[in-house]
Motif scaffolding. Structure first.
Motif, PDB file in Angstrom:
ATOM      1  N   HIS A 109      35.942  19.871  31.209  1.00 22.09           N
ATOM      2  CA  HIS A 109      35.957  21.155  30.830  1.00 22.09           C
ATOM      3  C   HIS A 109      35.500  22.170  31.919  1.00 22.09           C
ATOM      4  O   HIS A 109      34.779  21.811  32.712  1.00 22.09           O
ATOM      5  N   HIS A 110      36.257  23.331  31.926  1.00 19.71           N
ATOM      6  CA  HIS A 110      36.206  24.125  33.195  1.00 19.71           C
ATOM      7  C   HIS A 110      35.824  25.755  32.481  1.00 19.71           C
ATOM      8  O   HIS A 110      36.373  25.958  31.452  1.00 19.71           O
ATOM      9  N   GLU A 111      35.016  26.367  33.335  1.00 19.10           N
ATOM     10  CA  GLU A 111      34.632  27.610  33.063  1.00 19.10           C
ATOM     11  C   GLU A 111      35.053  28.478  34.435  1.00 19.10           C
ATOM     12  O   GLU A 111      34.577  28.516  35.465  1.00 19.10           O
ATOM     13  N   LEU A 112      36.220  29.220  34.190  1.00 24.31           N
ATOM     14  CA  LEU A 112      36.988  29.623  35.358  1.00 24.31           C
ATOM     15  C   LEU A 112      36.677  31.289  35.381  1.00 24.31           C
ATOM     16  O   LEU A 112      36.898  31.989  34.222  1.00 24.31           O
ATOM     17  N   GLU A 113      36.382  31.800  36.438  1.00 32.26           N
ATOM     18  CA  GLU A 113      36.303  33.262  36.537  1.00 32.26           C
ATOM     19  C   GLU A 113      37.923  33.895  36.479  1.00 32.26           C
ATOM     20  O   GLU A 113      38.691  33.407  37.329  1.00 32.26           O
ATOM     21  N   VAL A 114      38.047  35.034  35.648  1.00 29.86           N
ATOM     22  CA  VAL A 114      39.169  35.786  35.511  1.00 29.86           C
ATOM     23  C   VAL A 114      38.916  36.741  36.572  1.00 29.86           C
ATOM     24  O   VAL A 114      38.438  37.742  36.088  1.00 29.86           O
ATOM     25  N   ALA A 115      39.779  36.934  37.750  1.00 33.73           N
ATOM     26  CA  ALA A 115      39.589  37.989  38.663  1.00 33.73           C
ATOM     27  C   ALA A 115      40.908  38.646  38.749  1.00 33.73           C
ATOM     28  O   ALA A 115      41.995  38.272  38.795  1.00 33.73           O
ATOM     29  N   ALA A 116      40.961  39.996  39.135  1.00 28.21           N
ATOM     30  CA  ALA A 116      41.663  41.015  39.318  1.00 28.21           C
ATOM     31  C   ALA A 116      41.570  41.570  40.483  1.00 28.21           C
ATOM     32  O   ALA A 116      40.421  41.791  40.811  1.00 28.21           O
ATOM     33  N   THR A 117      42.751  41.820  41.249  1.00 28.39           N
ATOM     34  CA  THR A 117      42.592  42.751  42.649  1.00 28.39           C
ATOM     35  C   THR A 117      43.131  43.974  42.317  1.00 28.39           C
ATOM     36  O   THR A 117      43.872  44.317  41.911  1.00 28.39           O
ATOM     37  N   GLU A 118      42.281  44.869  42.766  1.00 25.74           N
ATOM     38  CA  GLU A 118      42.289  46.344  42.715  1.00 25.74           C
ATOM     39  C   GLU A 118      42.467  46.806  44.262  1.00 25.74           C
ATOM     40  O   GLU A 118      41.952  46.585  45.065  1.00 25.74           O
ATOM     41  N   TYR A 119      43.253  48.001  44.148  1.00 26.52           N
ATOM     42  CA  TYR A 119      43.481  48.700  45.563  1.00 26.52           C
ATOM     43  C   TYR A 119      42.865  49.862  45.449  1.00 26.52           C
ATOM     44  O   TYR A 119      42.838  50.635  44.446  1.00 26.52           O
ATOM     45  N   PRO A 149      44.221  52.321  56.135  1.00 23.50           N
ATOM     46  CA  PRO A 149      43.160  51.218  55.593  1.00 23.50           C
ATOM     47  C   PRO A 149      43.118  51.452  54.026  1.00 23.50           C
ATOM     48  O   PRO A 149      43.013  52.498  53.501  1.00 23.50           O
ATOM     49  N   VAL A 150      43.353  50.329  53.302  1.00 24.23           N
ATOM     50  CA  VAL A 150      43.304  50.339  52.070  1.00 24.23           C
ATOM     51  C   VAL A 150      42.352  49.362  51.526  1.00 24.23           C
ATOM     52  O   VAL A 150      42.532  48.153  51.742  1.00 24.23           O
ATOM     53  N   GLY A 151      41.295  49.588  50.622  1.00 21.04           N
ATOM     54  CA  GLY A 151      40.170  48.862  50.389  1.00 21.04           C
ATOM     55  C   GLY A 151      40.997  47.898  49.299  1.00 21.04           C
ATOM     56  O   GLY A 151      41.544  48.217  48.236  1.00 21.04           O
ATOM     57  N   VAL A 152      40.923  46.666  49.380  1.00 21.77           N
ATOM     58  CA  VAL A 152      41.326  45.669  48.417  1.00 21.77           C
ATOM     59  C   VAL A 152      40.187  44.582  48.106  1.00 21.77           C
ATOM     60  O   VAL A 152      39.646  44.067  48.771  1.00 21.77           O
ATOM     61  N   TYR A 153      39.598  44.935  46.845  1.00 19.04           N
ATOM     62  CA  TYR A 153      38.532  44.183  46.245  1.00 19.04           C
ATOM     63  C   TYR A 153      38.825  43.535  45.051  1.00 19.04           C
ATOM     64  O   TYR A 153      39.785  43.725  44.407  1.00 19.04           O
ATOM     65  N   VAL A 154      37.892  42.563  44.694  1.00 17.30           N
ATOM     66  CA  VAL A 154      38.128  41.520  43.776  1.00 17.30           C
ATOM     67  C   VAL A 154      37.202  41.884  42.636  1.00 17.30           C
ATOM     68  O   VAL A 154      35.781  42.038  42.750  1.00 17.30           O
ATOM     69  N   VAL A 155      37.485  42.168  41.204  1.00 16.88           N
ATOM     70  CA  VAL A 155      36.585  42.530  40.249  1.00 16.88           C
ATOM     71  C   VAL A 155      36.954  41.378  38.981  1.00 16.88           C
ATOM     72  O   VAL A 155      38.136  40.965  38.627  1.00 16.88           O
ATOM     73  N   VAL A 156      35.620  40.904  38.651  1.00 18.76           N
ATOM     74  CA  VAL A 156      35.696  39.608  37.790  1.00 18.76           C
ATOM     75  C   VAL A 156      35.724  40.345  36.494  1.00 18.76           C
ATOM     76  O   VAL A 156      34.957  41.209  36.043  1.00 18.76           O
ATOM     77  N   LYS A 157      36.809  39.978  35.572  1.00 16.78           N
ATOM     78  CA  LYS A 157      37.022  40.540  34.138  1.00 16.78           C
ATOM     79  C   LYS A 157      36.748  39.735  33.293  1.00 16.78           C
ATOM     80  O   LYS A 157      36.558  40.383  31.982  1.00 16.78           O
TER      81      LYS A 157
END
Length: 1432
Positions: free
Chosen positions: A781-791, A810-818
């Motif tokens: 069994h796995h519990e996975l983080e669902v991440a989205a990349t936003e710019y 420069p463009v900020g690229v960051y990850v948001v856990v949804k």
């Protein structure tokens, strides 16, 4: 003669008609024309009679039908012999590709092809004989390029020569002219298509010049691979910036005497033309200008720069006495005054290290008519009439770049010789008795100091490092030759200067010495110093991939021009943080769920997983290490693997401290191994238990399947998918590949919102937990983080420091856990059937060697009409000719065909259908017999019918006899070709090179030179010995390797020498980088089943129908074949390691840089490699996508650079990128899949905290639709209407949106319009928000406790500045930390209102700046307060 002059003289072209040149130049259209072969009776016996050694040639020219004018330059193909086969038309094979581009997009612009026979007599005299010509139309009646790319076309040929088109009787349309006679049974096979990659080299490739792909263009790199076609995918050479200083022009015998003679001649010519006597008006010099540009022998790389020259004597008079004292003596000043000097520096950024690149100088004089003795120009006449220009001298110099700075003196040229400016030039002095070297300089010289950018940057660094206090702004000491020249200043770059610009005053003398113009390109550095690099805000473990955003269109401005040659290698610098580490397992250690919520989740009643013994499978901990032992897997008795994926639950997480209510339904897309991509049905998020009020916001929601009517299914919760991987359905040896795939790869899953059709995020899980290692079944069994990349674009930095290092935006690229996805993986072992067992190991190495057909024995015999003789059956079954030949069957009578068709049912008819048809036929015949018995005169019709049938049979026999005689020779030839034909099957995968060898034997007793011809570009002969040895080591092929075994002919066909009865091995490589549309299947549940039904489909079935046949012929001199190899290619689906989705505005270019993970973390990479890290190589499946990577040195990361042209909305472009670690591109270590979603762009400029309203136009479709608008950021973008509304058919309706960003900066918001009944996407927008910070009127500071402390209540006052009553609304950028007592208030004019604030506690210490926006009744910002909260 220099290399530049040789290329320039060889490629002189005839300009188009003068009427065409008057029009404004339009955008040029690039073409690729493939001339394949000429076939038919184009050879006239009377023409070639008495000649020997006849060869044929194609000549291609551009022709303007409207003006009967040939222009450009005639292209000539290589000479080819005539191939004649008995009873077949004569054929000459060329297979040559011609490239050109033209802006004359008129239907009258055509290409004329002439077939020429080059014959020789016995005495050696040769003559060109025209055999006919054809006309290719380049544009249709709408001035659009003719679309001939669908298939090959046959061009009809006309009698005569193309010179006949010059006759006045040949009017447009030429093809319908009565004087044009078509040659019967003759045609030219060709292909014409637009060639977009040619647009990248328009600056090197002149218009209307026809060139073959094998010709070299200065400035282009050689082609990669075996094609040698540099125009197919052109690659530019690296440019070098070249600086010209202290430029001066010396004219013979002196400047004063030269100009005096020139003015006298012009004045005499003026009087002669006017037929008048001297009137006191003379010609005077108004301006002296110099054009400087870079020419590659074919054209100017960029428009030449224009600079103003002044006599040196004027410069001397303008300087002070102290400056004149530095010149030494008056004699030197006098000599210096006899020259034209340039008071600025010329820098040429388009120079290339190639001998054909030359710097071109053109000296021009602007004259005007001056009146009277005062010599002033006529003021009454307008400038356009009073001034005119003549070219006086020109020069071209090819610099030897890299040899250092030097003083150069180049002789000027004049007279009637050709020049790149294509203008008439003033005459040169008459020949004197001087030597040739002296006469060379009698026309004058241009002198200058040349340097490259490397020396400039070296000098700049030396000045910086020196500590002697010397002023860097002080100009360098002038040399004795140019002592009086002013200090160097920048010259403006542009296409040219008008006369009014020439009259403008020069630049100020107090400008910085090395200032660049605003539009001047600047070299981009390779990287930033370590102290200036931005640390990533999100860590990236092994396998992490970083996205970089580059702005390639912007130059870099600033006073710092220092950069060396190597700093131009990389067009942008990585400054962004890495995105989510795709492929890394996210464990449950970061879970926030309570044990109670997990207990409710597992008690929901998910389907139980049983092993082959019907026992429950034990659950393993994902954190336990997994050791992969291939021997243990191969020794397992249970060789069939049933892979089970269970999607259990999904939990939402807080976004910016606020609860989210979406998604309510989800669906998943992924691709497992080589199975087709999958799109699951929509699943509802349901609560885990009855205690709904007690659950937390982030508790998991069980996934429940939905019925077609939208209700929840009553079956088991969750979604279960199964894959049956049975060795019986796999290729030989593929079982080991599948196990390695499980051990090394991750499964990437995209999670989508089922209502809004927006991408929620992606998750990845390691598949190594599916390895059973001898166990009957495994489960985890796995519990996975669902991440989205936003710019998000960074805030602009003043001073241009950000753009200083490589023109990077420069463009900020960051990850948001949804959210978090709960997933169960299982692998259940099963026994496979023994009768379908195949060897588990790879085939032996001898299978890589394909024997020739004649080596096994003699020809066994067979039918003339049989496709191929079956092994072990030398006797062919006799069949009717009409049954095996459709052409013959069409010639026979209708009754014979009907009877044959009635007796032979279709192959796909079911037995019941055939039985029913037979019964009906029997009833019909019975009814006809009864009618004949009742009819008394029925005997005579039957007798007449029998006589007619015998006549038809006799006629059919005559037809069959004639048909057999006609096809006998062809059928025997076909059967003999089968005797020497060998067949080999290749299972091709995208990007993987399939290597095999063909044993070629010389059947003759004499030696022969064998030519190898291949009819498909994806199959090639390996001619490089190093590449051959590399593939033999990979495939463990034990055959000898010969050095320099092949030699290439003029047409690049490999040739090999064979001794009598000798057998050699010819190495072949098949490799494809084009993804077939059938392989790129749409995501759907093909091959899978839900519930308990297993999907037993093979991963190879989806590509079983993708078969292509490639013919390889080995023939000796005269075109006689000795062997034929028929390669059968079966295209198979491939593994996708990563999937990237980009959303971009429509009809724009997407430019991305993706950071490659460390090479040792890639699956399939070797454990150790001598010499450090290997170099990475990339190839793209789409030839229209620019994809490349560059080696940055040891220890440096590598990036993949992409440039993709987006299409119109809502187009989705899909392509693949293969990554290699070997230079020969044998097998990719990873394959990435890219989706580019083109969306309609909406730009919004707004203020943080303030509502900005705008409307979008909705256009209805053919039917009535119930739609609803969804946004990716519901807290910042609101839509009206908010719920479901009806979109009328073919109507127009407005959708109102309101944008209220919470923080300043630039970001992207996605907006979808979805059909709620059919869950289809109707429209989609990309909202590009550019938000600025409001003006702050007040600032406060408070201190609050952190880590479990209580909240705090505060108050601030606000005074209404207006004299009347107003309504105000309150907003904040941090609603998770600050709540208002009242969201709105109304106060009278001048009154004071107390705003109640409630600050929520924070779990972390630190500082937060909270903004309070006070807006008016229209939601416009009145004031903004800033509260600085310190959590301690």
């Amino acid at each position: 003669m220099s290399e530049w002059e040789r290329i320039f003289m060889q490629n002189l072209t005839v300009p188009p008609h003068s009427q065409r040149r008057r029009n404004i130049p339009k955008e040029s259209t690039a073409f690729q024309c493939v001339l394949k072969y000429v076939e038919g009776a184009f050879v006239k016996q009377r023409v070639t009679e008495g000649w020997s050694d006849i060869e044929y040639q194609l000549r291609l020219s551009l022709f303007d039908v409207a003006y009967r004018h040939f222009f450009g330059k005639t292209w000539k193909s290589s000479r080819k012999p005539l191939h004649s086969v008995p009873r077949q038309p004569a054929r000459v094979v060329f297979n040559e590709t011609v490239y050109f581009h033209t802006s004359l997009n008129h239907p009258s612009i055509t290409a004329v092809v002439e077939v020429v026979a080059i014959a020789k007599k016995q005495d050696g005299i040769s003559q060109d004989l025209s055999c006919g010509f054809g006309i290719i139309h380049l544009f249709n009646s709408k001035s659009e390029p003719t679309n001939l790319a669908a298939k090959d076309r046959g061009l009809k040929l006309y009698h005569g020569t193309p010179r006949a088109l010059m006759h006045p009787l040949f009017q447009d349309p030429v093809e319908k002219n009565k004087y044009m006679t078509v040659m019967e049974n003759s045609h030219l096979q060709y292909t014409l298509r637009p060639h977009l990659p040619l647009e990248t080299i328009f600056h090197l490739f002149p218009e209307n010049l026809l060139m073959s792909g094998l010709q070299k263009v200065p400035g282009l790199l050689s082609a990669r691979g075996d094609t040698n076609d540099c125009f197919l995918k052109p690659r530019l050479m690296k440019s070098v910036t070249c600086y010209l200083d202290k430029l001066s022009i010396h004219l013979y015998p002196s400047l004063e005497e030269f100009e005096e003679e020139l003015l006298d001649l012009l004045n005499s010519d003026r009087l002669l033309k006017a037929n008048s006597t001297p009137d006191g008006t003379a010609v005077a010099v108004q301006e002296r200008r110099l054009r400087v540009g870079v020419h590659n022998g074919l054209r100017f790389v960029q428009a030449p720069q224009v600079a103003v020259l002044v006599p040196e004597a004027e410069v001397v008079r303008r300087h002070s006495a102290s400056f004149l004292g530095k010149q030494g003596s008056s004699s030197s000043a006098s000599r210096a005054g006899q020259a034209l000097v340039l008071r600025s520096r010329i820098h040429l950024t388009e120079m290339v290290r190639h001998p054909a690149f030359a710097i071109f100088f053109q000296l021009e004089y602007v004259f005007c008519a001056s009146g009277g003795a005062d010599g002033k120009a006529l003021s009454a006449a307008p400038l356009s009439k009073a001034a005119y220009m003549h070219s006086v001298r020109w020069a071209a110099w090819s610099p030897f770049l890299g040899s250092g700075s030097s003083e150069v003196a180049v002789p000027l040229r004049g007279g009637t010789r050709h020049n790149p400016g294509h203008v008439l030039v003033y005459k040169t002095p008459p020949n004197s008795a001087s030597s040739a070297k002296v006469r060379q300089f009698e026309s004058g010289t241009v002198q200058f100091h040349v340097s490259t950018d490397s020396e400039e940057h070296l000098a700049a660094s030396t000045d910086i490092l020196s500590k002697d206090g010397e002023d860097s702004e002080k100009p360098p000491t002038p040399s004795p030759r140019s002592a009086s020249s002013p200090r160097t200043m920048a010259s403006s770059q542009g296409p040219g200067l008008s006369l009014s610009q020439l009259s403008a005053s020069p630049q100020r003398r107090d400008e910085p010495a090395l200032r660049r113009s605003a539009g001047s390109p600047r070299p981009a550095p390779r990287g930033m110093p370590r102290s200036e690099r931005t640390e990533p805000s999100h860590g990236s473990g092994p396998g992490g991939i970083t996205h970089l955003e580059a702005d390639l269109s912007r130059g870099c401005a600033g006073p710092d021009a220092g950069a060396s040659d190597q700093l131009r290698e990389l067009p942008f610098t990585p400054v962004q943080a890495p995105i989510a580490a795709v492929g890394m397992q996210t464990g449950s250690s970061s879970t926030v769920h309570t044990r109670a919520s997990l207990a409710r989740l597992h008690a929901s009643g998910f389907p139980e997983i049983l092993d082959c013994n019907k026992e429950p499978v034990e659950i393993a901990d994902p954190a336990d290490p997994v050791n992969f032992n291939p021997q243990l897997e191969e020794a397992d008795v249970l060789q069939s693997n049933e892979i089970i994926l269970q999607f259990l639950a999904f939990s939402r997480v807080l976004q910016n401290g606020l609860e989210v209510t979406r998604p309510k339904t989800v669906f998943f897309t992924f691709q497992f191994y080589r199975f087709p991509p999958v799109t699951t049905p929509r699943l509802q998020l349901a609560d885990t238990g009855s205690e709904k009020a007690a659950r937390s916001a982030a508790s998991p929601r069980v996934l429940v399947q939905m019925n077609k009517d939208g209700t929840l299914s009553s079956g088991s919760p969750g979604l279960q998918l199964k894959y049956m991987v049975d060795p019986a359905f796999l290729k030989p040896g593929e079982q080991r590949w599948f196990l390695c795939y499980l051990a090394d790869h991750s499964l990437q899953i995209d999670i989508w919102d089922g209502d809004s059709l927006l991408l929620v995020g992606s998750a990845a899980v390691k598949l190594k937990h599916l390895l059973r290692q001898g166990r009957t079944a495994v489960r985890s069994h796995h519990e996975l983080e669902v991440a989205a990349t936003e710019y998000e674009q960074d805030a602009p930095v003043a001073g241009g420091d950000v753009l200083r290092h490589g023109a990077v935006r420069p463009v900020g690229v960051y990850v948001v856990v949804k959210g978090r996805l709960h997933l169960c993986l299982a692998n259940v072992g099963h026994l496979c059937e023994e009768r379908l067992q195949k060897p588990r190991s790879l085939p032996p190495s001898r299978s890589r060697v394909v024997p020739s057909q004649g080596s096994a024995g003699g020809f066994p015999g067979g039918s003339l009409f049989s496709v191929g003789a079956e092994a072990g059956r030398p006797v062919a079954r006799a069949r009717r000719l009409a049954d095996v030949d459709g052409e013959l069957a069409a010639l026979l009578c209708s009754r014979r065909r009907e009877g044959s068709a009635a007796r032979q049912p279709g192959p796909r008819e079911a037995p019941a259908v055939r039985r029913r048809k037979a019964e009906r036929m029997a009833l019909v015949r019975q009814r006809e017999a009864q009618e004949e018995e009742e009819d008394g005169g029925g005997r005579k019709p039957r007798v007449a019918g029998g006589h007619e049938q015998r006549l038809q049979h006799s006629r059919d026999l005559q037809v069959i006899d004639a048909y057999r005689e006609r096809i006998k020779a062809e059928s025997i030839s076909h059967m003999l070709r089968q005797a020497i034909t060998a067949t080999h099957t290749v299972y091709a995968v995208l990007g993987t090179a399939e290597f095999f060898e063909f044993a070629l034997k010389n059947p003759y007793n004499i030696q022969h030179t064998v030519t190898i011809e291949i009819d498909h570009p994806e199959l090639s002969v390996i001619v490089d010995t190093r590449e051959w040895r590399h593939f033999k080591e990979l495939t463990k092929t034990v055959t000898p390797v010969e050095e320099d075994m092949f030699h290439l002919h003029e047409d690049l066909r490999p040739r090999v020498y064979l001794r009598p009865k000798e057998t050699i091995h010819i190495p072949f490589k098949y490799q494809t980088f084009s993804a077939d549309p059938a392989v790129m299947t749409q995501q759907g549940p093909a091959g899978l089943s839900g519930g308990d039904d297993a999907a037993t489909s093979s991963p190879w079935k989806s590509g079983a129908a993708l078969t292509k046949h490639i013919k390889v012929s080995f023939h000796v001199s005269g075109g006689k074949p000795i062997a034929i190899l028929q390669v059968k290619v079966e295209t198979q689906p491939h593994v996708v390691d990563h999937t990237f989705r980009f959303y971009h505005p429509e009809l724009t270019f997407l430019k991305k840089a993706i950071r490659l993970p460390p090479w040792h973390t890639l699956p399939g990479a070797p454990a150790g490699m001598p010499g450090g890290e290997p170099e990475m190589y990339v190839r793209c499946s789409d030839p229209n996508v620019i994809c490349e990577t560059k080696h940055m040195g040891p220890g440096e990361p590598q990036d993949v650079f992409l440039k993709v042209a987006g299409g119109p909305s809502p187009q989705i472009k899909k392509f693949f990128v293969a990554i290699y670690t070997d230079a020969w591109l044998a097998a990719p270590v990873q394959i990435w899949q890219f989706y580019l979603h083109s969306l309609q762009r909406v730009d919004v400029s707004c203020v943080a905290g303030q509502l900005t309203r705008l409307s979008l136009v909705l256009r209805g479709t053919q039917a009535v639709r119930k739609v609803q608008a969804y946004t990716s950021h519901p807290h910042e973008l609101k839509v009206d209407p908010e719920g479901v509304f009806v979109l009328p058919p073919n109507g127009v309706q407005d959708l109102y949106i309101g944008v209220r960003p919470r923080k300043a900066g630039s970001r992207f918001i996605y907006l979808n319009l979805v059909d709620v009944e059919y869950h289809q996407l109707v429209s989609s927008w990309l909202v590009c928000v550019s938000c600025r910070q409001p003006l702050l009127s007040k600032a406060f500071e408070i201190t609050l406790p952190a880590a479990g402390g209580k909240g705090s209540n505060k108050r601030i006052t606000y005074t209404n500045p207006y004299p009347f009553r107003r309504l105000y609304f309150l907003h904040t950028n941090r609603p998770d930390l600050l709540q208002f007592k009242e969201d709105s208030f109304e106060i009278g004019g001048g009154e004071v209102y107390t705003i109640g604030l409630r600050f929520a506690p924070s779990q972390n210490t630190g500082e937060e700046e909270i903004l309070i926006h006070i807006n008016d009744h229209e939601d416009k910002n009145e004031e903004t307060f800033c509260v600085k909260v310190i959590y301690q």
